[in-house]
Scaffold this active site. Structure first.
Site, PDB file in Angstrom:
ATOM      1  CE1 TYR A 213      -3.536   2.738   0.794  1.00  0.00           C
ATOM      2  CE2 TYR A 213      -1.925   3.465   2.432  1.00  0.00           C
ATOM      3  CZ  TYR A 213      -3.075   3.692   1.688  1.00  0.00           C
ATOM      4  OH  TYR A 213      -3.747   4.865   1.821  1.00  0.00           O
TER       5      TYR A 213
ATOM      6  CE  LYS B 189      28.892 -18.637 -20.902  1.00  0.00           C
ATOM      7  NZ  LYS B 189      28.332 -17.382 -20.358  1.00  0.00           N
TER       8      LYS B 189
ATOM      9  CE  LYS C 259      21.908 -22.924 -24.942  1.00  0.00           C
ATOM     10  NZ  LYS C 259      20.497 -22.611 -25.228  1.00  0.00           N
TER      11      LYS C 259
END
Length: 674
Positions: A35, A285, A113
């Site tokens: 609120y 990676k 992924k």
């Protein structure tokens, strides 16, 4: 309040509300009530309206979406947003590791992924200035306003770094997807097939207020370029981005060996359905950024990373029963009902069995142990029968309709059994659901539940009866008030203005989809001419075959169809197709086929551009095809085009041809005026 006081208060409100929003969306805590948050946001909106010169680009009011249309202008990526090579086995991961070690001794980072769509986010002096889609990796679309509706994207970083570009994956959480699909089904719309498609469709909404309602989210997984900072490793960039307020990859682990990386990939795979969003693999990676430079890239993929894809999960269960449903064309579709199992993170207990041939081929019997998987981790499918129950018998689809009791038929060269009773209750219900659906007459507020209630109370027997409904009878239905009834009657009135192509599709003619309906409307222009069209004239439409032409002729030969169309005509529905203004004739007499995912255009948009310039778009490649427009993940159509030596165009080639033709037309027009 003077300008100085207004600016000070706007700054205070922006900073406070952005902090509260970060706590709520990123840290799962809240310093103030909803609120109080809404009250402060309302105050900020009022001040910005009164003093628009002090509107800040990072104002939380910019997250709610705007009324004005997005333009989706092209964005050329300074750093290519490439894709990764997929691998499907641990042996392939070890082969990747061997190739890397020919050049250097790597450290890896493993991340889940996310199954979404890639975007670029750009910041100048720490402020979010532009966001764009991946497109083809080189050129994408500007979707900044829609991205601003995602609360986990910071509009302002904690440090005013001169320039930063990051890459992230926008996705739709499963809970948001399920809510969206439930609403689409309730409204009689074609639901999105999976969260990824839903996210893509939501991000390309013209009105960003719709995007805001879809509750998209994002994980940032790569630093594309930066000014004012330097890093040695990928993991350092993720740590830095997290410190700046980004929601980075949900987990990332540094691994000194590929064996450690494989162990992490196994863990991610075991837990992948516990995430509140879809993942379709794990990414490995090389961590060191200078090592990445040394490894380089091929023409398609970087040599320093691969994406491991998990196989679909399969489970065995017991087939309890086979349920028969009757579709809008009278087709009987068998559905397997089995002991509930958990697949891809959700509980499933049913799967479509298609037809009798499918059941016979798989030797499926009630009581069997069957093997089930989710195709693409989305749609449950029965793979085979593992073992028959004792005393089981081959299953046969009943030869009478389960809805109306009339005999069913199997037509020549058709695998499906069909109820041909035009008054079959199940078929009528689904016909009206289709008639009211978004791609047909688009009668908002007329979902399956409402249609079922109208039929049950004998208010309608066909789609035409919708236009003679009594308002008081509609308001008397359960959970239908005066406001809902008014909305329904407004939508019915609006639907009368739909062009002929929409109405033809809404009729639900067998074998005639949305594109074929448009071709029929564009060819015959009026309902009367279409209804009286002969088989041979329909066969002349490029893309129409014998089955499609016969279906049209058969439909309009039925007295029930002619009666329905007359009632719709009497109700004031439009019975003609507006002639589209042709932008140029560059594609006059040329036939195109679209395949794959185009960088910036949807298939519908690309087809519209082709037809607006005199061309035709068909669904299959043949010797009559002049051009194939191919995008990412183009499949067999591209292969066939190459085998037939048909010219293959990219989206860029297509747009260049159109622009060139329009430019020539403008030049000629100018010379005539001179």
């Amino acid at each position: 309040m003077n300008e100085s006081e207004a600016k000070q208060r706007i700054d205070e409100l922006c900073d406070s509300l952005n902090r509260y929003s970060y706590e709520y969306y990123m840290e799962n805590q809240s310093s103030i009530s909803d609120y109080e948050f809404d009250r402060l946001l309302s105050e900020l909106k009022q001040l910005e309206a009164q003093f628009p010169q002090f509107l800040r680009p990072d104002s939380p009011t910019q997250r709610v979406g705007g009324e004005s249309d997005n333009t989706f202008e092209k964005v050329t990526h300074t750093v290519q947003m490439g894709s990764l090579q997929d691998v499907f086995s641990e042996e392939e991961l070890l082969s990747f590791d061997s190739r890397v070690r020919e050049t250097l001794t790597p450290e890896y980072v493993v991340e889940p992924k996310i199954d979404g769509l890639s975007v670029s986010l750009e910041y100048v002096d720490g402020v979010f200035t532009r966001g764009s889609t991946r497109g083809d990796g080189f050129v994408g679309e500007d979707v900044t306003m829609n991205l601003k509706t995602i609360h986990s994207i910071p509009l302002k970083l904690k440090e005013p770094i001169p320039f930063l570009e990051v890459r992230g994956e926008v996705y739709m959480p499963r809970e948001s997807f399920e809510t969206l699909v439930a609403g689409q089904i309730e409204r009689g719309e074609e639901p999105f097939k999976n969260p990824r498609n839903a996210a893509a469709g939501s991000l390309r909404q013209k009105n960003s207020k719709i995007t805001a309602q879809r509750k998209l989210d994002i994980f940032v997984f790569n630093l594309q370029q930066v000014e004012g900072a330097s890093f040695e490793t990928h993991s350092q960039t993720l740590d830095y981005l997290k410190s700046q307020g980004f929601q980075v990859s949900p987990s990332y682990l540094r691994c000194e060996t590929m064996e450690q990386a494989i162990e992490e990939i196994r863990k991610i795979g075991q837990n992948r359905y516990e995430y509140p969003f879809d993942i379709d693999g794990a990414v490995v990676k090389v961590n060191n950024l200078s090592d990445r430079e040394r490894l380089g890239a091929t023409a398609k993929y970087p040599k320093w990373a691969v994406a491991f894809k998990y196989p679909p999960e399969e489970k065995e269960t017991t087939l309890l029963d086979i349920e028969i449903n009757v579709g809008r064309t009278g087709a009987l579709t068998p559905t397997a009902l089995f002991e509930p199992i958990t697949l891809a993170g959700t509980t499933v207990s049913r799967a479509v069995l298609h037809n009798q041939d499918f059941i016979d081929e798989k030797e499926i019997r009630i009581g069997d142990v069957i093997r089930v998987r989710k195709a693409g981790d989305i749609i449950p499918e029965v793979l085979c029968s593992v073992s028959h129950a004792q005393d089981s018998v081959p299953y046969q689809i009943p030869r009478s309709c389960p809805s109306c009791g009339e005999p069913v038929v199997r037509e020549d060269d058709q695998a499906v059994l069909r109820c041909v009773n035009p008054l079959c209750p199940s078929a009528v219900f689904r016909q009206i659901v289709h008639f009211a659906s978004r791609d047909a007459m688009n009668i908002d507020g007329l979902g399956p539940a409402m249609i079922q209630a109208l039929i049950a109370n004998e208010h309608i027997e066909s789609a035409a009866d919708l236009y003679t409904l009594n308002r008081s009878e509609v308001e008397a239905l359960d959970r239908v008030g005066e406001k809902s009834a008014q909305n329904l009657f407004d939508a019915l009135e609006a639907s009368k203005k739909n062009p002929l192509s929409k109405l033809v599709f809404a009729l639900g003619i067998r074998n005639i989809g949305q594109k074929a309906s448009e071709l029929l409307a564009q060819t015959f222009h009026t309902m009367d001419k279409l209804a009286s069209a002969e088989y041979n004239s329909i066969m002349e439409i490029d893309g129409f075959g014998e089955t499609m032409a016969q279906s049209v002729v058969e439909y309009f030969s039925r007295p029930q169809a002619i009666e329905l169309i007359q009632k719709l005509k009497d109700a004031g529905l439009r019975m003609d197709e507006p002639q589209k203004q042709q932008e140029s004739a560059v594609f006059a007499g040329k036939t195109f086929v679209l395949t794959g995912t185009l960088p910036t255009l949807s298939r519908k948009d690309a087809a519209a551009k082709i037809t607006a310039n005199g061309g035709k778009v068909t669904s299959s490649v043949s010797k009559k095809t002049d051009f194939v427009v191919a995008g990412e993940d183009a499949g067999s159509k591209l292969t066939k085009a190459q085998s037939l030596s048909i010219p293959v165009l990219s989206e860029e080639d297509l747009l260049r041809m159109i622009e060139s033709a329009q430019s020539d037309a403008n030049t000629q027009e100018g010379s005539h005026e001179g």
